[in-house]
Design an enzyme around this catalytic site. Structure first.
Site, mmCIF file in Angstrom:
data_model
loop_
_atom_site.group_PDB
_atom_site.id
_atom_site.type_symbol
_atom_site.label_atom_id
_atom_site.label_comp_id
_atom_site.label_asym_id
_atom_site.label_seq_id
_atom_site.Cartn_x
_atom_site.Cartn_y
_atom_site.Cartn_z
ATOM 1 N N GLN A 61 -0.333 -11.070 -14.993
ATOM 2 C CA GLN A 61 -1.671 -10.827 -14.431
ATOM 3 C C GLN A 61 -2.309 -9.538 -14.969
ATOM 4 O O GLN A 61 -3.519 -9.334 -14.810
ATOM 5 C CB GLN A 61 -1.616 -10.827 -12.905
ATOM 6 C CG GLN A 61 -1.314 -12.219 -12.353
ATOM 7 C CD GLN A 61 -1.176 -12.270 -10.845
ATOM 8 O OE1 GLN A 61 -1.560 -11.347 -10.138
ATOM 9 N NE2 GLN A 61 -0.606 -13.351 -10.337
ATOM 10 N N ARG A 82 -7.581 -17.083 -7.506
ATOM 11 C CA ARG A 82 -6.357 -17.760 -7.910
ATOM 12 C C ARG A 82 -6.633 -18.833 -8.954
ATOM 13 O O ARG A 82 -5.818 -19.058 -9.853
ATOM 14 C CB ARG A 82 -5.665 -18.377 -6.677
ATOM 15 C CG ARG A 82 -4.234 -18.779 -6.953
ATOM 16 C CD ARG A 82 -3.552 -19.311 -5.704
ATOM 17 N NE ARG A 82 -4.059 -20.629 -5.332
ATOM 18 C CZ ARG A 82 -3.391 -21.506 -4.577
ATOM 19 N NH1 ARG A 82 -2.199 -21.184 -4.105
ATOM 20 N NH2 ARG A 82 -3.906 -22.666 -4.271
ATOM 21 N N HIS A 205 8.673 -17.830 -2.994
ATOM 22 C CA HIS A 205 7.263 -17.527 -3.252
ATOM 23 C C HIS A 205 6.515 -17.212 -1.971
ATOM 24 O O HIS A 205 5.809 -16.203 -1.872
ATOM 25 C CB HIS A 205 6.554 -18.667 -3.996
ATOM 26 C CG HIS A 205 5.112 -18.332 -4.237
ATOM 27 N ND1 HIS A 205 4.133 -18.608 -3.306
ATOM 28 C CD2 HIS A 205 4.501 -17.678 -5.247
ATOM 29 C CE1 HIS A 205 2.972 -18.135 -3.751
ATOM 30 N NE2 HIS A 205 3.173 -17.584 -4.927
ATOM 31 N N HIS A 268 2.926 -8.118 1.145
ATOM 32 C CA HIS A 268 1.640 -8.423 1.798
ATOM 33 C C HIS A 268 1.857 -8.851 3.255
ATOM 34 O O HIS A 268 1.451 -9.949 3.651
ATOM 35 C CB HIS A 268 0.880 -9.563 1.109
ATOM 36 C CG HIS A 268 0.671 -9.387 -0.353
ATOM 37 N ND1 HIS A 268 0.084 -8.275 -0.895
ATOM 38 C CD2 HIS A 268 0.948 -10.209 -1.399
ATOM 39 C CE1 HIS A 268 0.017 -8.426 -2.205
ATOM 40 N NE2 HIS A 268 0.532 -9.566 -2.535
ATOM 41 N N ASP A 319 1.341 -5.153 -8.136
ATOM 42 C CA ASP A 319 1.058 -6.569 -7.918
ATOM 43 C C ASP A 319 0.249 -7.222 -9.039
ATOM 44 O O ASP A 319 0.799 -7.609 -10.057
ATOM 45 C CB ASP A 319 0.370 -6.724 -6.546
ATOM 46 C CG ASP A 319 0.185 -8.175 -6.120
ATOM 47 O OD1 ASP A 319 0.648 -9.061 -6.836
ATOM 48 O OD2 ASP A 319 -0.407 -8.418 -5.060
HETATM 49 ZN ZN LIG Z 1 2.389 -11.338 -5.422
#
Ligand SMILES: [Zn+2]
Length: 457
Positions: A61, A82, A205, A268, A319
């Protein structure tokens, strides 16, 4: 290998509060702390702090930083972001992943992170089929970490379904998926390669992507001391769906269905009931707060002050890597609370009245444990046997002129946007000098070529 690190005035957390003293760190043959030689307290030496673990990373990312800041839809949210992320993820192969990750890891080192927990789910070819070597993408990350010289805690992700209803993975999620057997085989392959700089843990996940029975089976198969990371409650939508499908909020459901303790890191843990906050704090699990990403994605605020008041443990992660800055993660952790509560100096504990010292101590100690570097005391504070991961600050820096033992950490974290880090050592080896990664030019050239390839039509 050098036999000792340069003598510094080292700030370290301890159970009785931060200590700062002139130290020379002697190394053992593995690049761990062999012994500590104390100098004269009047010595003029550069300041130093222990390295910090970055608790949450999706390396690929890094390539989309700044590419999702244009409004495409009045309802833009995590979920529309996303979609952009999935389009980009579809273009990665092992070589590109290695080059993007190596750049990212060099940037992390320059920011003061000496270890990264890589929450890795980009496992297979874009059509979902495993590569000839099913661990090819994992190996690309291992290679990137080795090139940059950062400690890697690789967390291969189990990702099985596209939602709480158990639906199959969508087309763009197919390359993330594993059967339980294939996943456990991947873990076993990677665990065989563990060493001083590489540790392997497990990541689930999220509750929506891992059916309950699969979670139980995988947890039962893990080594007793395995570190376990999970995305837990980033979005209100997933909290509502969890309540509807499983009859409980995510943290409540997890604690009722797994033995959650200090081996666990909840990423999170943004949307919590007061009871859930208390449960996490009491369990000894670590919360990975990703301040800049949670801000970038519009996630919401973690209930930091309630959690700290109950002794909860937390670390930070960059992240999505919208920015890679330890200073920003810690500064905005406090600033978010100030904006919410309209007061100052909020995130402090009893051992020091300093916000910077409180936050830095917390993320060093919990971070080392959550990353599997051994007990927080041994690994996080440069005791003999711990990883010799050290960050020095510039002797001459406007934020630090005439600094004292009492104010140096606050001045570093709150006093400037000009990077103040000078040198970074990981496992006793120097990786950053004068604020620059020693291989910056070579890694950046490969990253530039990779970005051109990635963004070409
Ligand atoms: Zn993540």
């Amino acid at each position: 290998m050098p036999r000792s690190l340069p003598a510094c005035r080292v700030w370290r957390p301890s159970s009785a509060g931060p200590v700062i003293e002139p130290l020379r760190i002697d190394l053992d043959a593995q690049g761990r702390v062999g012994g500590l030689a104390r100098g004269d307290t009047n010595d003029v030496l550069p300041w130093a702090v222990p390295g910090v673990a970055n608790l949450h990373s999706h390396a690929f990312q890094r390539a989309m930083a700044g590419l999702a800041e244009r409004r495409m839809n009045p309802q833009d949210s995590f979920w529309t972001w996303r979609e952009t992320m999935y389009q980009l993820a579809a273009r990665f192969d092992p070589e590109l992943l290695r080059d993007v990750a190596a750049q990212l890891y060099a940037e992390m080192l320059e920011a003061g992170y000496t270890r990264v927990c890589e929450f890795h789910y980009l496992h297979h070819a874009p059509d979902g089929r495993p590569y000839a070597d099913p661990a090819a993408m994992s190996r690309a990350l291992i290679e990137a970490a080795r090139e940059a010289g950062i400690g890697l805690t690789l967390l291969p992700v189990l990702y099985m379904s596209g939602g709480f209803d158990g639906r199959a993975l969508g087309d763009r999620q197919r390359r993330f998926g594993h059967s339980i057997d294939a996943y456990l085989r991947l873990l076993e392959t990677l665990r065989a390669e563990q060493g001083e700089r590489l540790r392997v843990g497990c990541a689930l996940h999220s509750l929506r992507a891992v059916p309950p029975d699969a979670m139980r089976e995988v947890l039962a198969a893990l080594p007793a001391d395995s570190r376990i990371h999970i995305h837990i409650a980033e979005q209100t939508g997933e909290v509502e769906e969890c309540v509807a499908r499983r009859g409980a909020r995510p943290v409540d459901w997890l604690y009722a269905n797994a033995e959650v303790d200090a081996r666990w890191t909840l990423v999170h843990a943004t949307h919590l009931s007061p009871e859930e906050t208390t449960r996490i704090a009491a369990s000894g699990a670590t919360v990975a707060i990703c301040t800049t990403t949670e801000a970038n994605l519009g996630d919401g605020f973690f209930p930091l002050l309630d959690y700290m008041a109950q002794g909860g443990r937390f670390g930070v992660g960059s992240d999505s890597h919208a920015t890679v800055s330890l200073v920003d993660e810690l500064r905005w952790l406090e600033y978010g609370q100030r904006l919410l509560h309209r007061h100052r100096t909020l995130a402090v504990d009893d051992s020091t009245r300093s916000v910077g010292e409180t936050l830095l101590a917390a993320v060093i100690r919990a971070g080392a444990d959550a990353a599997g570097q051994g007990s927080a005391v041994a690994a996080g504070v440069l005791q003999p046997g711990a990883d010799a991961d050290l960050v020095t600050l510039q002797a001459e820096h406007p934020a630090l002129y005439a600094a004292s033992d009492a104010d140096v950490v606050d001045r570093w974290l709150f006093g400037s946007n000009r990077p103040a880090i000078d040198g970074v050592w990981v496992g006793g080896l120097q990786r950053v000098s004068d604020g620059r990664h020693l291989q910056r030019d070579a890694l950046e050239a490969r990253f530039a070529a990779g970005m051109k390839r990635l963004l070409a039509d």
